[in-house]
Every structure is written in structure tokens, then in C-alpha cells.
Design a protein around this motif. Structure first.
Motif, PDB file in Angstrom:
ATOM      1  N   ILE A  47     -26.661   4.109 -23.604  1.00 26.25           N
ATOM      2  CA  ILE A  47     -26.252   5.483 -23.933  1.00 26.25           C
ATOM      3  C   ILE A  47     -24.761   5.664 -23.629  1.00 26.25           C
ATOM      4  CG2 ILE A  47     -26.531   7.929 -23.286  1.00 26.25           C
ATOM      5  CD1 ILE A  47     -29.511   7.316 -22.796  1.00 26.25           C
ATOM      6  N   MET A  48     -24.326   5.128 -22.480  1.00 23.77           N
ATOM      7  CA  MET A  48     -22.924   5.286 -22.095  1.00 23.77           C
ATOM      8  C   MET A  48     -21.986   4.453 -22.961  1.00 23.77           C
ATOM      9  SD  MET A  48     -22.779   5.695 -18.027  1.00 23.77           S
ATOM     10  CE  MET A  48     -23.842   4.354 -17.620  1.00 23.77           C
ATOM     11  N   ALA A  49     -22.448   3.227 -23.300  1.00 23.30           N
ATOM     12  CA  ALA A  49     -21.598   2.370 -24.120  1.00 23.30           C
ATOM     13  C   ALA A  49     -21.372   3.021 -25.480  1.00 23.30           C
ATOM     14  CB  ALA A  49     -22.238   0.996 -24.284  1.00 23.30           C
ATOM     15  N   PHE A  50     -22.433   3.603 -26.060  1.00 20.28           N
ATOM     16  CA  PHE A  50     -22.273   4.275 -27.347  1.00 20.28           C
ATOM     17  C   PHE A  50     -21.372   5.491 -27.210  1.00 20.28           C
ATOM     18  CE2 PHE A  50     -26.037   1.793 -28.778  1.00 20.28           C
ATOM     19  CZ  PHE A  50     -25.469   1.294 -29.943  1.00 20.28           C
ATOM     20  N   ALA A  51     -21.498   6.224 -26.125  1.00 22.72           N
ATOM     21  CA  ALA A  51     -20.633   7.390 -25.918  1.00 22.72           C
ATOM     22  C   ALA A  51     -19.169   6.957 -25.878  1.00 22.72           C
ATOM     23  CB  ALA A  51     -21.011   8.112 -24.630  1.00 22.72           C
ATOM     24  N   HIS A  52     -18.895   5.821 -25.228  1.00 24.70           N
ATOM     25  CA  HIS A  52     -17.525   5.312 -25.167  1.00 24.70           C
ATOM     26  C   HIS A  52     -17.014   4.944 -26.561  1.00 24.70           C
ATOM     27  CE1 HIS A  52     -15.756   4.942 -21.156  1.00 24.70           C
ATOM     28  NE2 HIS A  52     -16.988   4.840 -20.679  1.00 24.70           N
ATOM     29  N   MET A  53     -17.941   4.563 -27.469  1.00 20.87           N
ATOM     30  CA  MET A  53     -17.539   4.234 -28.834  1.00 20.87           C
ATOM     31  C   MET A  53     -17.362   5.483 -29.686  1.00 20.87           C
ATOM     32  SD  MET A  53     -20.014   1.024 -29.594  1.00 20.87           S
ATOM     33  CE  MET A  53     -19.851   0.992 -31.367  1.00 20.87           C
ATOM     34  N   GLY A  54     -17.760   6.624 -29.148  1.00 25.16           N
ATOM     35  CA  GLY A  54     -17.622   7.855 -29.912  1.00 25.16           C
ATOM     36  C   GLY A  54     -18.944   8.383 -30.454  1.00 25.16           C
ATOM     37  N   TYR A  55     -20.040   7.686 -30.203  1.00 24.29           N
ATOM     38  CA  TYR A  55     -21.351   8.161 -30.662  1.00 24.29           C
ATOM     39  C   TYR A  55     -22.082   8.846 -29.507  1.00 24.29           C
ATOM     40  CZ  TYR A  55     -20.222   4.951 -34.425  1.00 24.29           C
ATOM     41  OH  TYR A  55     -19.580   4.310 -35.445  1.00 24.29           O
ATOM     42  N   ASP A  56     -21.834  10.145 -29.400  1.00 22.24           N
ATOM     43  CA  ASP A  56     -22.399  10.850 -28.239  1.00 22.24           C
ATOM     44  C   ASP A  56     -23.415  11.903 -28.675  1.00 22.24           C
ATOM     45  OD1 ASP A  56     -20.672  12.567 -29.399  1.00 22.24           O
ATOM     46  OD2 ASP A  56     -19.670  13.201 -27.562  1.00 22.24           O
ATOM     47  N   GLY A  57     -24.240  11.563 -29.662  1.00 23.25           N
ATOM     48  CA  GLY A  57     -25.244  12.493 -30.181  1.00 23.25           C
ATOM     49  C   GLY A  57     -26.203  13.026 -29.122  1.00 23.25           C
ATOM     50  N   LEU A  58     -26.364  12.286 -28.032  1.00 31.40           N
ATOM     51  CA  LEU A  58     -27.304  12.722 -26.989  1.00 31.40           C
ATOM     52  C   LEU A  58     -26.677  13.706 -25.993  1.00 31.40           C
ATOM     53  CD1 LEU A  58     -29.165   9.391 -26.114  1.00 31.40           C
ATOM     54  CD2 LEU A  58     -30.189  11.452 -27.069  1.00 31.40           C
ATOM     55  N   HIS A  59     -25.367  13.992 -26.192  1.00 27.93           N
ATOM     56  CA  HIS A  59     -24.641  14.816 -25.221  1.00 27.93           C
ATOM     57  C   HIS A  59     -25.374  16.090 -24.763  1.00 27.93           C
ATOM     58  CE1 HIS A  59     -21.193  16.659 -23.174  1.00 27.93           C
ATOM     59  NE2 HIS A  59     -21.566  17.765 -23.790  1.00 27.93           N
ATOM     60  N   PRO A  60     -25.994  16.859 -25.687  1.00 31.21           N
ATOM     61  CA  PRO A  60     -26.647  18.094 -25.222  1.00 31.21           C
ATOM     62  C   PRO A  60     -27.821  17.826 -24.269  1.00 31.21           C
ATOM     63  CG  PRO A  60     -26.424  18.068 -27.615  1.00 31.21           C
ATOM     64  CD  PRO A  60     -26.070  16.711 -27.140  1.00 31.21           C
ATOM     65  N   PHE A  61     -28.446  16.659 -24.372  1.00 30.01           N
ATOM     66  CA  PHE A  61     -29.638  16.375 -23.546  1.00 30.01           C
ATOM     67  C   PHE A  61     -29.306  15.468 -22.369  1.00 30.01           C
ATOM     68  CE2 PHE A  61     -30.388  16.261 -28.139  1.00 30.01           C
ATOM     69  CZ  PHE A  61     -30.985  17.506 -28.291  1.00 30.01           C
ATOM     70  N   ILE A  62     -28.570  14.413 -22.651  1.00 30.10           N
ATOM     71  CA  ILE A  62     -28.186  13.484 -21.584  1.00 30.10           C
ATOM     72  C   ILE A  62     -26.671  13.331 -21.644  1.00 30.10           C
ATOM     73  CG2 ILE A  62     -28.517  11.179 -20.602  1.00 30.10           C
ATOM     74  CD1 ILE A  62     -31.103  10.986 -22.280  1.00 30.10           C
ATOM     75  N   ALA A  63     -25.962  14.210 -20.926  1.00 30.93           N
ATOM     76  CA  ALA A  63     -24.502  14.129 -20.918  1.00 30.93           C
ATOM     77  C   ALA A  63     -24.078  12.857 -20.196  1.00 30.93           C
ATOM     78  CB  ALA A  63     -23.922  15.356 -20.239  1.00 30.93           C
ATOM     79  N   PHE A  64     -22.820  12.467 -20.363  1.00 33.44           N
ATOM     80  CA  PHE A  64     -22.364  11.204 -19.781  1.00 33.44           C
ATOM     81  C   PHE A  64     -22.582  11.163 -18.273  1.00 33.44           C
ATOM     82  CE2 PHE A  64     -19.488   8.039 -18.120  1.00 33.44           C
ATOM     83  CZ  PHE A  64     -19.560   7.014 -19.050  1.00 33.44           C
ATOM     84  N   ASN A  65     -22.293  12.282 -17.590  1.00 34.34           N
ATOM     85  CA  ASN A  65     -22.424  12.228 -16.119  1.00 34.34           C
ATOM     86  C   ASN A  65     -23.882  12.048 -15.683  1.00 34.34           C
ATOM     87  OD1 ASN A  65     -23.051  14.852 -16.857  1.00 34.34           O
ATOM     88  ND2 ASN A  65     -21.910  15.817 -15.183  1.00 34.34           N
ATOM     89  N   THR A  66     -24.831  12.536 -16.508  1.00 39.85           N
ATOM     90  CA  THR A  66     -26.243  12.295 -16.206  1.00 39.85           C
ATOM     91  C   THR A  66     -26.566  10.808 -16.384  1.00 39.85           C
ATOM     92  OG1 THR A  66     -26.827  14.491 -16.965  1.00 39.85           O
ATOM     93  CG2 THR A  66     -28.611  12.884 -16.864  1.00 39.85           C
ATOM     94  N   ALA A  67     -26.146  10.275 -17.523  1.00 39.73           N
ATOM     95  CA  ALA A  67     -26.427   8.873 -17.811  1.00 39.73           C
ATOM     96  C   ALA A  67     -25.837   7.970 -16.732  1.00 39.73           C
ATOM     97  CB  ALA A  67     -25.871   8.492 -19.181  1.00 39.73           C
ATOM     98  N   ARG A  68     -24.630   8.333 -16.308  1.00 40.65           N
ATOM     99  CA  ARG A  68     -23.939   7.530 -15.321  1.00 40.65           C
ATOM    100  C   ARG A  68     -24.673   7.555 -13.965  1.00 40.65           C
ATOM    101  NH1 ARG A  68     -19.009   4.949 -13.486  1.00 40.65           N
ATOM    102  NH2 ARG A  68     -19.201   5.117 -11.261  1.00 40.65           N
ATOM    103  N   ALA A  69     -25.092   8.751 -13.550  1.00 41.71           N
ATOM    104  CA  ALA A  69     -25.797   8.861 -12.271  1.00 41.71           C
ATOM    105  C   ALA A  69     -27.123   8.103 -12.340  1.00 41.71           C
ATOM    106  CB  ALA A  69     -26.045  10.328 -11.923  1.00 41.71           C
ATOM    107  N   VAL A  70     -27.821   8.214 -13.463  1.00 33.17           N
ATOM    108  CA  VAL A  70     -29.095   7.511 -13.616  1.00 33.17           C
ATOM    109  C   VAL A  70     -28.871   5.994 -13.585  1.00 33.17           C
ATOM    110  CG1 VAL A  70     -31.045   7.101 -15.169  1.00 33.17           C
ATOM    111  CG2 VAL A  70     -30.162   9.408 -14.896  1.00 33.17           C
ATOM    112  N   HIS A  71     -27.859   5.555 -14.326  1.00 31.28           N
ATOM    113  CA  HIS A  71     -27.553   4.115 -14.422  1.00 31.28           C
ATOM    114  C   HIS A  71     -27.282   3.502 -13.047  1.00 31.28           C
ATOM    115  CE1 HIS A  71     -26.134   0.541 -16.629  1.00 31.28           C
ATOM    116  NE2 HIS A  71     -25.027   0.522 -15.909  1.00 31.28           N
ATOM    117  N   THR A  72     -26.416   4.133 -12.257  1.00 28.90           N
ATOM    118  CA  THR A  72     -26.058   3.522 -10.970  1.00 28.90           C
ATOM    119  C   THR A  72     -27.175   3.677  -9.925  1.00 28.90           C
ATOM    120  OG1 THR A  72     -24.845   5.531 -10.479  1.00 28.90           O
ATOM    121  CG2 THR A  72     -23.550   3.658 -11.174  1.00 28.90           C
ATOM    122  N   ASN A  73     -27.871   4.812  -9.953  1.00 32.47           N
ATOM    123  CA  ASN A  73     -28.931   4.981  -8.960  1.00 32.47           C
ATOM    124  C   ASN A  73     -30.130   4.085  -9.244  1.00 32.47           C
ATOM    125  OD1 ASN A  73     -28.472   7.326  -6.831  1.00 32.47           O
ATOM    126  ND2 ASN A  73     -27.332   7.769  -8.681  1.00 32.47           N
TER     127      ASN A  73
END
Lengths: 146, 445
Positions: B29-55
Motif C-alpha cells: 500500500i505504501m509503495a504504491f502511494a509513493h508511486m502516486g497511486y493512493d486510491g486507498l487514502h480515505p480508508f488507509i492513509a499513509f500514516n496508518t499503513a506505516r504504523a501497521v507495517h512497522t508494528n
């Protein structure tokens, strides 16, 4: 040749000595350096509330501060100096995701009081002495200058 | 498998694999967001994905370590685990805390401090959970017939890891203080006590796989963990360069963190030379690959790539850029991901009694996962170095730079797909082994 008990002594001794040095240096830093370098006296209730908002919204999940956090959005330690208060207020109060160059920020829709607190927090952190971080860009073109 | 209670390890490993799969999804999800494909933003914003990924990373690795301890400690101490039921309760509560935390991250329920996002009330549950775990391990060790160095180093690592969680729970008004103590947890975990855990597991595996004399292996284990602490404790200084503390840390951090690769180099040399020295050739080649793999990859990822940006003069420019993500990925994978894979590969045949280690799938999984992760590291590195030059040297705006480096995230996604395929194959093998059986107690490891 090294025996097992010598190896154990090396491990225990090395650990204890470095740990004691570490504690000593930490103590000096925290009591002597941090209050001065971070201007402890300027930690007002608003600054602290701003820090709380920073954490409550996991801003570090996209941005960095003091160079720490995630690498999806700009470093914010010197944001007041770089962008100014007016720009920041616009970002904080935006009701739709702020999206410079297409990359979306969460629309936090902060109220006036919260915006003031966040700005106070950024003003405070912008004045912390960071040993020169972030570095000033020092590139000079040799083609375009005469 | 010699002791019936060792079976509990299997379920910790299963949880570990489940959480790793989820971690990979959020990585994409984060890699795609970095490419500019952030369609999930309203549901899983980057900071959510990031916290989930590292935890998820932290929890799956810890679950793997706990599984490893539940397997290793009874065998080393020659004593059944003192309370198996409690171990299962601990497993379920660990899974629950993890799940609640991760769901919470989707609803703004978090603490917003990198790696320590788990909200405070859940922190107390983590503490209770870890205390239960430690209680079980230490009592088993205490009641056991033997207290081997391997078991002691492993338990010591686990005990200190638990203690070091506490400084992260203190509240500070000052961001600098907050950051200072956050590193007591994060740095002293990954560049300190976790290496003890890794060293303990590695020593256990080498004893079992190579058949080299325990005394020799354990002697070098002491040297390695000694080097780890001597360099790693003061090496914490490399996180203190630019956070608002004095210049002493530039010198201390610079010198001692430059020594940090030594511990990993020693670990790599140790594993390879023990393998060469070993007379016994254990048939479980897949476990051997992961064991040698973890020792070598951790040296490259944690040791060398850490050294690449640890000097203050370099770190001034790379601090807070994608260069950190480059180092972080190969370091965590090499040192902690792979050691968990190694212990799982070694124990699965023993736990289930099915010796399926002669499979092509397992070998392909090893190479795909590793080449994929190496490729991801290179992609992060290229993106990071480009970012450093454009943003920090030339003064281009952050957003403009991110547009320029989008292409590297395409490469990242390709390599990540390869990595994920490898992990998928490994998990397929894991499932193929089935669950632990009674017969496993009768078969020889």
C-alpha cells in the motif's frame, strides 16, 4: 588461546563499562545540555498541547521531525522558517486533503485553538539547536554563474 | 522434539507468519502511494499503513522469538515447560493485543511515536504479556537440569528487551527528551539486546546443525555479544547527532557506531567457520541456508549499510531520508527476519515429525525472498541517494524531488513482488508440514 571464562569476562566487563559511560553521558546531556539547547523555559502549555496533537494524529507516520519519522512528507523542524505561519494555517484548517503536487495529507480540520497550539509547537522546535541540521543546500552551478 | 511442551512454539511461529503476510500487504500500500497511486487514502492513509507495517514487524519478530524460546529453553534446560496452558493464554493475548492495536491504528487510536505507536492502555497489556512469557521461560530454566550459556544468553536478551520497553512509556513534554528515550527502546533493542536473542538462537542452531562442540560455539557467542554491547550501547549516539543534545555525541556516536559492524562481521565469520568445521552434515539443508543466510545478510544489511550513513558528516545529509529505509529493510530482514525463518525451518520437521526439508520449493523460496529484498534495498538506496542530492544539496522542494524519484518505487514494487512470492512459497511449505504430532516425540531430530 581465549578461554570461555575469559570470553565471558570480556562480555560482562565490556557491557558494564560501556553502559556506565553511556549513563554518565546521558545524564550530562539531559541535565546540562537539553534545557539550554531546547530552551526549556519556552515550553508553554500551548507548546505541550501542540506536541500532544502531533502525537495524537501520528504526524510522524508521514513527516519527520528532528529528522525522525516517515519519509512520505516533508521534514517539519524548520517549517515555520520555511513556509511561514499563514501557509501552515491554511494547511491545518483545510477541509479537503491538502495535496501539493498530488500527494495527499489527511484533512485534520483542526479548530482555531488547535492550530494555535500546533504553530506554537513548531515555533518552539524550530529554535532547538540541532548542531546544524537540516543542512543548508550548498550547490552552486558552475555553468550558469559567470 | 524431546519435550511435549515444545509444541507451543509451532503456534507462535504460525502467528508470526500470519502477521508477516499482513505486514507485506501494508508495505505494498505504501509503495504504491509513493508511486502516486493512493486510491486507498480515505480508508488507509499513509500514516496508518506505516504504523501497521512497522508494528506488525515488531510483533511478528517477537512472536518468532517467543516461539524460538519455547522450543529452545525446554531442550537446553532438559525440562518440560512449567505451565503449557499459560503459554497458550500468553499466545492468544499477544495475538489479541496485536489485532486491537492494528485495528485501532485505522481509527486514529495510537500514540504517534515511531515504532512505539501502540496506545498506552495496550502498553500495559504488552507488559503483562511479556512478564507472563518471561515468568514461564525463567522458571523452566530455573527448574531445569542444565543452564547452558546458549539458554542464558537467549533469556538475558529476552529479559533486557522487556526492561527496555519501559523507558518508552515515560511521558515527556520536551520532544528532544521524548526522542532521547525512544531510542533507548528502539536502538538498544535492535542494536543491542535483540542481537543477544539472535546470537542465542544462532548458537543453538549451529550446535544442532554443524555438530561442533558446544564449548567452542558458546565461547565465541560470548565474544560476539560482548562486541555487540561494547559498540552498540555507546553507538546509540548516532541517533543523538541532530535531535537537540550536545556535540559529544557526534564523536562518541561516530566512533562506536563505526565499530558496530564488527559484531555482525564476527557473527558471519563465526557461522561460516563453524559450518566448515562441523563434521556432522545435518540433512536439513533449508535450515542451514537460512542460518548461514542470516549471519551473512545481517552483516551486509545491519553492519555495512548501517556504516554507510552512520558517520555524522554523512548522516547530516541522509538523516530523515529514504536512505534510512534502505538500511532499515535489509537490516531487519537479515538479522531478525531471517533468524526467525532459520529457527522455523529447523524446528518444523522436529515439531511435526514430517521430514519434508528436501524440497525444491523451500530452496526457491529462500532465494526469491532474499534476492527480492536485496533488490528492494537497492531501489530504496537509489531513491534515497537521489533525494539527498536533489533536496539536501541542491535545495529542490521536497514534493518536486518525490516526483523525480517515483520511478524507483516501480522497481521497488517489482522486487517486492519477488520477495512476497518467496514468502508465499515459504508459508506454503509451512502449511504443508501440518500441525505438531505425538509421533514427533518418537522421531529423532
Amino acid at each position: 588461546m581465549l578461554s570461555k571464562s575469559q570470553a565471558r569476562t570480556f562480555f560482562l566487563g565490556g557491557t558494564i563499562i560501556t553502559f556506565v559511560i553511556f549513563l554518565g553521558l546521558s545524564w550530562t546531556s539531559l541535565t546540562k545540555e537539553v534545557p539550554k539547547r531546547t530552551h526549556d523555559e519556552n515550553l508553554t502549555a500551548d507548546v505541550i498541547a501542540g506536541k500532544h496533537l502531533w502525537e495524537k494524529n501520528n504526524c510522524m507516520g508521514c513527516h519527520t521531525i528532528l529528522g525522525e519519522g516517515a519519509y512520505y512528507a516533508p521534514e517539519l523542524t524548520k517549517v515555520v522558517e520555511r513556509r511561514g505561519e499563514g501557509y501552515m494555517r491554511a494547511v491545518f484548517s483545510s477541509k479537503t486533503p491538502w495535496a501539493p503536487r498530488g500527494r495527499k495529507m489527511v484533512a485534520h480540520n483542526f479548530n482555531e485553538k488547535e492550530i494555535d497550539q500546533l504553530i506554537e509547537f513548531f515555533k518552539w522546535i524550530g529554535n532547538v539547536d540541532l548542531n546544524g541540521f537540516p543542512p543548508k543546500p550548498d550547490y552552486n552551478s558552475t555553468i550558469n554563474t559567470k | 522434539m524431546k519435550y511435549n511442551s515444545q509444541k507451543v512454539a509451532y503456534w507462535f511461529f504460525a502467528l508470526s507468519m500470519l502477521l508477516l503476510s499482513l505486514q507485506i500487504v501494508y508495505g505494498f500500500i505504501m509503495a504504491f502511494a509513493h508511486m502516486g497511486y493512493d486510491g486507498l487514502h480515505p480508508f488507509i492513509a499513509f500514516n496508518t499503513a506505516r504504523a501497521v507495517h512497522t508494528n506488525l514487524l515488531v510483533v511478528w519478530i517477537l512472536s518468532g522469538f517467543m516461539g524460538a524460546a519455547y522450543y529452545i529453553i525446554p531442550e537446553e534446560a532438559e525440562h518440560e515447560l512449567v505451565n503449557v496452558k499459560l503459554a497458550y493464554i500468553q499466545l492468544i493475548s499477544l495475538a489479541l493485543v496485536g489485532v486491537v492495536a492494528i485495528i485501532g491504528f485505522h481509527f486514529n487510536y495510537w500514540e504517534g511515536r515511531k515504532f512505539l505507536e501502540i496506545p498506552r492502555p495496550l502498553d500495559y497489556l504488552v507488559v503483562a504479556n511479556v512478564l507472563t512469557f518471561l515468568g514461564l521461560i525463567l522458571t523452566t530454566l530455573y527448574k531445569g537440569k542444565k543452564r547452558t550459556t546458549t539458554a542464558l544468553v537467549l533469556s538475558m536478551g529476552l529479559l533486557f528487551a522487556a526492561l527496555l520497553y519501559l523507558p518508552g512509556m515515560i511521558w515527556f513534554d520536551n520532544q528532544t527528551m521524548d526522542s532521547f528515550f525512544r531510542w533507548w527502546v528502539v536502538h538498544l533493542w535492535v542494536e543491542g539486546v535483540w542481537e543477544l536473542i539472535m546470537g542465542g538462537i544462532l548458537a543453538f542452531l549451529l550446535i544442532k546443525i554443524t555438530g561442533v562442540d558446544r564449548e567452542v560455539i558458546e565461547k565465541w557467542l560470548y565474544v560476539i555479544v560482548g562486541l555487540t554491547f561494547i559498540s552498540g550501547i555507546l553507538g546509540t549516539g548516532h541517533h543523538y547527532y541532530y535531535i537537540g543534545v550536545g556535540k559529544t555525541w557526534l564523536v562518541i556516536g561516530g566512533i562506536f557506531s563505526a565499530l558496530e559492524p564488527l559484531a555482525f562481521l564476527a557473527m558471519a565469520l563465526f557461522a561460516v567457520s563453524m559450518y566448515r568445521k562441523g563434521e556432522k552434515k545435518h540433512p536439513n539443508k533449508i535450515a542451514l541456508s537460512w542460518t548461514l543466510g542470516t549471519a551473512i545478510t545481517s552483516f551486509v544489511g545491519a553492519g555495512l549499510l548501517g556504516l554507510a550513513h552512520t558517520l555524522p558528516q554523512v548522516n547530516m545529509y541522509t538523516h530523515g531520508t529514504l536512505v534510512t529505509a534502505m538500511h532499515g529493510h535489509l537490516a531487519f530482514w537479515g538479522a531478525y527476519g531471517m533468524i526467525v525463518f532459520a529457527i522455523i525451518s529447523y524446528t518444523l520437521p522436529n515439531l511435526t515429525g514430517r521430514k519434508l526439508f528436501d524440497s525444491m520449493t523451500g530452496i526457491v523460496a529462500f532465494w526469491l525472498a532474499n534476492i527480492g529484498m536485496l533488490g528492494m534495498t537497492v531501489a530504496f538506496g537509489v531513491a534515497g541517494v537521489a533525494q539527498v542530492y536533489l533536496e539536501r544539496k541542491m535545495g529542490m522542494d521536497f514534493g518536486d524531488v518525490q516526483k523525480e524519484i517515483q520511478v524507483h518505487f516501480f522497481v521497488l514494487v517489482v522486487c517486492a513482488t519477488m520477495f512476497a512470492t518467496g514468502i508465499g512459497m515459504y508459508i506454503y511449505e509451512f502449511i504443508r508440514y501440518g500441525t505438531p504430532s505425538k509421533e514427533a516425540l518418537l522421531t529423532k531430530d
